[in-house]
Each structure stands twice: as structure tokens, then as C-alpha cells.
Design a protein around this motif. Structure first.
Motif, mmCIF file in Angstrom:
data_model
loop_
_atom_site.group_PDB
_atom_site.id
_atom_site.type_symbol
_atom_site.label_atom_id
_atom_site.label_comp_id
_atom_site.label_asym_id
_atom_site.label_seq_id
_atom_site.Cartn_x
_atom_site.Cartn_y
_atom_site.Cartn_z
ATOM 1 N N LEU A 161 -6.979 -5.930 -7.560
ATOM 2 C CA LEU A 161 -8.231 -5.175 -7.736
ATOM 3 C C LEU A 161 -9.452 -6.078 -7.594
ATOM 4 C CD1 LEU A 161 -7.113 -2.903 -10.720
ATOM 5 C CD2 LEU A 161 -7.156 -2.323 -8.276
ATOM 6 N N SER A 162 -9.325 -7.340 -8.034
ATOM 7 C CA SER A 162 -10.475 -8.252 -7.998
ATOM 8 C C SER A 162 -10.870 -8.655 -6.580
ATOM 9 C CB SER A 162 -10.199 -9.501 -8.834
ATOM 10 O OG SER A 162 -9.281 -10.356 -8.167
ATOM 11 N N VAL A 163 -9.952 -8.575 -5.622
ATOM 12 C CA VAL A 163 -10.291 -8.913 -4.234
ATOM 13 C C VAL A 163 -10.715 -7.675 -3.446
ATOM 14 C CG1 VAL A 163 -8.857 -10.988 -4.176
ATOM 15 C CG2 VAL A 163 -7.906 -8.805 -3.382
ATOM 16 N N GLY A 164 -10.805 -6.533 -4.122
ATOM 17 C CA GLY A 164 -11.333 -5.338 -3.489
ATOM 18 C C GLY A 164 -10.300 -4.336 -3.008
ATOM 19 N N MET A 165 -9.037 -4.574 -3.302
ATOM 20 C CA MET A 165 -8.046 -3.560 -2.938
ATOM 21 C C MET A 165 -8.194 -2.388 -3.905
ATOM 22 S SD MET A 165 -4.642 -5.566 -1.711
ATOM 23 C CE MET A 165 -4.731 -7.330 -1.448
ATOM 24 N N ASN A 166 -7.801 -1.211 -3.441
ATOM 25 C CA ASN A 166 -7.996 -0.006 -4.249
ATOM 26 C C ASN A 166 -6.903 0.231 -5.270
ATOM 27 O OD1 ASN A 166 -9.123 0.534 -1.326
ATOM 28 N ND2 ASN A 166 -10.396 1.647 -2.767
ATOM 29 N N ALA A 167 -5.671 -0.167 -4.930
ATOM 30 C CA ALA A 167 -4.548 0.137 -5.822
ATOM 31 C C ALA A 167 -3.404 -0.828 -5.556
ATOM 32 C CB ALA A 167 -4.085 1.580 -5.609
ATOM 33 N N HIS A 168 -2.413 -0.753 -6.424
ATOM 34 C CA HIS A 168 -1.227 -1.602 -6.370
ATOM 35 C C HIS A 168 0.000 -0.715 -6.492
ATOM 36 C CE1 HIS A 168 2.009 -3.953 -8.233
ATOM 37 N NE2 HIS A 168 1.458 -5.021 -7.717
ATOM 38 N N VAL A 169 0.951 -0.879 -5.575
ATOM 39 C CA VAL A 169 2.223 -0.164 -5.650
ATOM 40 C C VAL A 169 3.327 -1.218 -5.602
ATOM 41 C CG1 VAL A 169 3.776 1.462 -4.498
ATOM 42 C CG2 VAL A 169 1.322 1.921 -4.561
ATOM 43 N N ALA A 170 4.214 -1.173 -6.583
ATOM 44 C CA ALA A 170 5.270 -2.176 -6.682
ATOM 45 C C ALA A 170 6.404 -1.904 -5.697
ATOM 46 C CB ALA A 170 5.820 -2.218 -8.112
ATOM 47 N N LYS A 171 6.994 -2.976 -5.209
ATOM 48 C CA LYS A 171 8.208 -2.897 -4.388
ATOM 49 C C LYS A 171 9.401 -2.954 -5.324
ATOM 50 C CE LYS A 171 6.562 -5.311 -0.256
ATOM 51 N NZ LYS A 171 6.760 -6.528 0.527
ATOM 52 N N PRO A 172 10.521 -2.355 -4.986
ATOM 53 C CA PRO A 172 10.742 -1.577 -3.780
ATOM 54 C C PRO A 172 9.911 -0.299 -3.809
ATOM 55 C CG PRO A 172 12.644 -1.383 -5.227
ATOM 56 C CD PRO A 172 11.714 -2.381 -5.850
ATOM 57 N N VAL A 173 9.442 0.083 -2.632
ATOM 58 C CA VAL A 173 8.515 1.206 -2.511
ATOM 59 C C VAL A 173 9.212 2.520 -2.841
ATOM 60 C CG1 VAL A 173 7.067 2.496 -0.910
ATOM 61 C CG2 VAL A 173 7.120 0.000 -0.823
ATOM 62 N N ASP A 174 8.592 3.294 -3.715
ATOM 63 C CA ASP A 174 9.042 4.635 -4.073
ATOM 64 C C ASP A 174 8.025 5.602 -3.472
ATOM 65 O OD1 ASP A 174 9.560 7.090 -5.271
ATOM 66 O OD2 ASP A 174 9.900 6.243 -7.270
ATOM 67 N N MET A 175 8.464 6.398 -2.503
ATOM 68 C CA MET A 175 7.544 7.299 -1.822
ATOM 69 C C MET A 175 6.939 8.333 -2.778
ATOM 70 S SD MET A 175 7.256 6.042 1.108
ATOM 71 C CE MET A 175 6.413 7.262 2.109
ATOM 72 N N ASN A 176 7.620 8.632 -3.888
ATOM 73 C CA ASN A 176 7.079 9.548 -4.891
ATOM 74 C C ASN A 176 5.859 8.947 -5.592
ATOM 75 O OD1 ASN A 176 9.055 11.507 -4.421
ATOM 76 N ND2 ASN A 176 10.464 10.508 -5.830
ATOM 77 N N ILE A 177 5.713 7.639 -5.498
ATOM 78 C CA ILE A 177 4.541 6.952 -6.053
ATOM 79 C C ILE A 177 3.551 6.618 -4.945
ATOM 80 C CG2 ILE A 177 3.758 4.843 -7.222
ATOM 81 C CD1 ILE A 177 6.497 4.882 -8.705
ATOM 82 N N LEU A 178 4.065 6.107 -3.812
ATOM 83 C CA LEU A 178 3.183 5.663 -2.736
ATOM 84 C C LEU A 178 2.361 6.802 -2.132
ATOM 85 C CD1 LEU A 178 2.109 3.434 -0.904
ATOM 86 C CD2 LEU A 178 4.063 3.843 0.610
ATOM 87 N N VAL A 179 2.998 7.917 -1.808
ATOM 88 C CA VAL A 179 2.279 9.015 -1.143
ATOM 89 C C VAL A 179 1.132 9.543 -2.009
ATOM 90 C CG1 VAL A 179 2.469 11.354 -0.208
ATOM 91 C CG2 VAL A 179 4.177 9.626 0.398
ATOM 92 N N PRO A 180 1.361 9.871 -3.289
ATOM 93 C CA PRO A 180 0.219 10.325 -4.105
ATOM 94 C C PRO A 180 -0.863 9.260 -4.251
ATOM 95 C CG PRO A 180 2.284 10.914 -5.170
ATOM 96 C CD PRO A 180 2.633 10.022 -4.022
ATOM 97 N N THR A 181 -0.468 7.994 -4.302
ATOM 98 C CA THR A 181 -1.458 6.920 -4.387
ATOM 99 C C THR A 181 -2.304 6.875 -3.125
ATOM 100 O OG1 THR A 181 0.011 5.627 -5.824
ATOM 101 C CG2 THR A 181 -1.796 4.438 -4.772
ATOM 102 N N MET A 182 -1.648 6.995 -1.964
ATOM 103 C CA MET A 182 -2.374 7.039 -0.699
ATOM 104 C C MET A 182 -3.338 8.224 -0.676
ATOM 105 S SD MET A 182 0.700 6.068 1.969
ATOM 106 C CE MET A 182 -0.260 6.429 3.446
ATOM 107 N N MET A 183 -2.852 9.393 -1.080
ATOM 108 C CA MET A 183 -3.671 10.601 -1.038
ATOM 109 C C MET A 183 -4.901 10.492 -1.940
ATOM 110 S SD MET A 183 -2.353 12.491 1.212
ATOM 111 C CE MET A 183 -3.317 13.976 0.928
ATOM 112 N N LYS A 184 -4.782 9.740 -2.997
ATOM 113 C CA LYS A 184 -5.907 9.553 -3.915
ATOM 114 C C LYS A 184 -7.088 8.885 -3.209
ATOM 115 C CE LYS A 184 -6.976 7.323 -8.336
ATOM 116 N NZ LYS A 184 -6.427 6.518 -9.434
ATOM 117 N N TYR A 185 -6.816 8.042 -2.203
ATOM 118 C CA TYR A 185 -7.873 7.276 -1.543
ATOM 119 C C TYR A 185 -8.192 7.771 -0.134
ATOM 120 C CZ TYR A 185 -7.242 4.315 -5.541
ATOM 121 O OH TYR A 185 -7.159 3.866 -6.835
ATOM 122 N N LEU A 186 -7.445 8.740 0.370
ATOM 123 C CA LEU A 186 -7.707 9.241 1.719
ATOM 124 C C LEU A 186 -8.789 10.316 1.697
ATOM 125 C CD1 LEU A 186 -4.074 9.372 3.113
ATOM 126 C CD2 LEU A 186 -5.912 7.841 3.818
#
Length: 186
Positions: A161-186
Motif C-alpha cells: 500500500l505504501s508504494v501506491g498499489m491498491n490492494a494485496h491478494v495472497a498466493k496461491p490465488v483464489d479467484m473467489n477473492i481476486l475477482v471481487p478485489t479486481m471489481m472493487k477497483y475497476l
């Protein structure tokens, strides 16, 4: 290219032992390895369905143009397949410098979002995100950037967050988390 230390296998063996299970390994040099894990479970009396997605609120990334930064070819292929299976259009970058170069070469709004690995050679994800955020074209520099990394401690998330990224998603990637996170910023 990063090589493992074998620690993962020790952890898996310890977990399997704790569950009173067994692991069998067959390995042939230059051929590959086959792992068989057996864990005893009791059969449940009732069937329970667990769902992480609220189906009343469908989210879609169909047509979203993603710049995917991942130096590990296998991880990149898996992430690309998962994203494409969900309808995204994926452009690949192999390190942070490649991300910055591709991003700068395309016009504003060509990419909708950047998914950024952190630990990459040549230029890491932190430096790549900083380079994008410091661009003179502030509209273009404001593209959503989501870190996708195995580094999931609180200090790692804070640095993302301090370098300006909007969010953090942990690996291994869970699409149930990644997709809603993406949609939050699109």
C-alpha cells in the motif's frame, strides 16, 4: 529462476502425520515424481454445502484487459488460465521492468488493471509500481495495481500500500477473492 529448499515437503509430511495419514513418493530422475497422500476421514451423516460466493451478486471480469506481472512461468500460466477462464484478456510481463515498458508503450486506458508479483528479477514489483505511480501522466499513472504475492504478513501488505498499489491478494490465488478485489477497483 528460484529454487526451493525442500522445506515444503517437510511441512507436508508433518501435517499428514498429524492427521494420521501417509505419503508415498515415487521418483525417477529426469522423468518426474508421483505423490500419493492418504488421509483417513469419517463419512459425514449429512451433506453440507459451503459456498464462498454470493450467487445473488454476480461479478464478471469479461473483457477486462489485465497486465499480469509474474516471473515464474508456471505461476504465470496458471494465473493467465484462471483469468482467461473468467473472461479476462491477459497480457504477460516477466518482470517489473517488462511491466513498466509495456505499460508505457500503450495508450491511456489500454490496460484496465495490473496484477503485480513482488519478488521478480531485474525490477521487483515495488519498484515497478513506484515507477508507474511517478509517471507525468497522472491519469495513466492511476491505473489499479493489485499485488499478487506469497508475502502475506502485515508489514508486506503495508509496504504494498505504501508504494501506491491498491490492494494485496495472497498466493496461491483464489479467484473467489481476486475477482471481487479486481471489481472493487475497476
Amino acid at each position: 529462476s528460484y529454487q526451493g529448499s525442500g522445506l515444503g515437503m517437510a511441512i507436508v509430511l508433518q501435517m499428514i502425520n498429524m492427521m494420521h495419514g501417509t505419503i508415498d513418493i515415487q521418483s525417477a530422475l529426469n522423468v518426474g515424481s508421483h505423490f500419493t497422500i492418504r488421509i483417513p476421514f469419517e463419512i459425514a451423516e449429512k451433506q453440507y454445502v459451503i459456498s464462498q460466493i454470493d450467487t445473488s451478486e454476480h461479478v464478471s471480469i469479461t473483457g477486462v484487459k489485465v497486465l499480469l506481472a509474474e516471473d515464474n512461468a508456471l505461476n504465470r500460466e496458471i494465473a493467465k488460465t484462471l483469468l482467461e477462464d473468467n473472461g479476462a484478456v491477459v497480457y504477460e510481463a516477466v518482470d517489473g521492468k517488462d511491466v513498466v515498458t509495456q505499460f508505457m508503450q500503450h495508450e491511456e486506458y489500454f490496460f484496465d488493471i495490473i496484477l503485480m508479483d513482488i519478488m521478480m528479477p531485474v525490477m521487483n514489483g515495488y519498484d515497478a509500481a513506484l515507477a508507474i505511480r511517478k509517471m507525468k501522466d497522472t491519469k495513466k499513472a492511476g491505473i489499479p495495481i493489485i499485488a499478487m504475492t506469497a508475502n502475506a504478513f502485515a508489514e508486506d501488505i503495508q509496504k504494498v500500500l505504501s508504494v501506491g498499489m491498491n490492494a494485496h491478494v495472497a498466493k496461491p490465488v483464489d479467484m473467489n477473492i481476486l475477482v471481487p478485489t479486481m471489481m472493487k477497483y475497476l
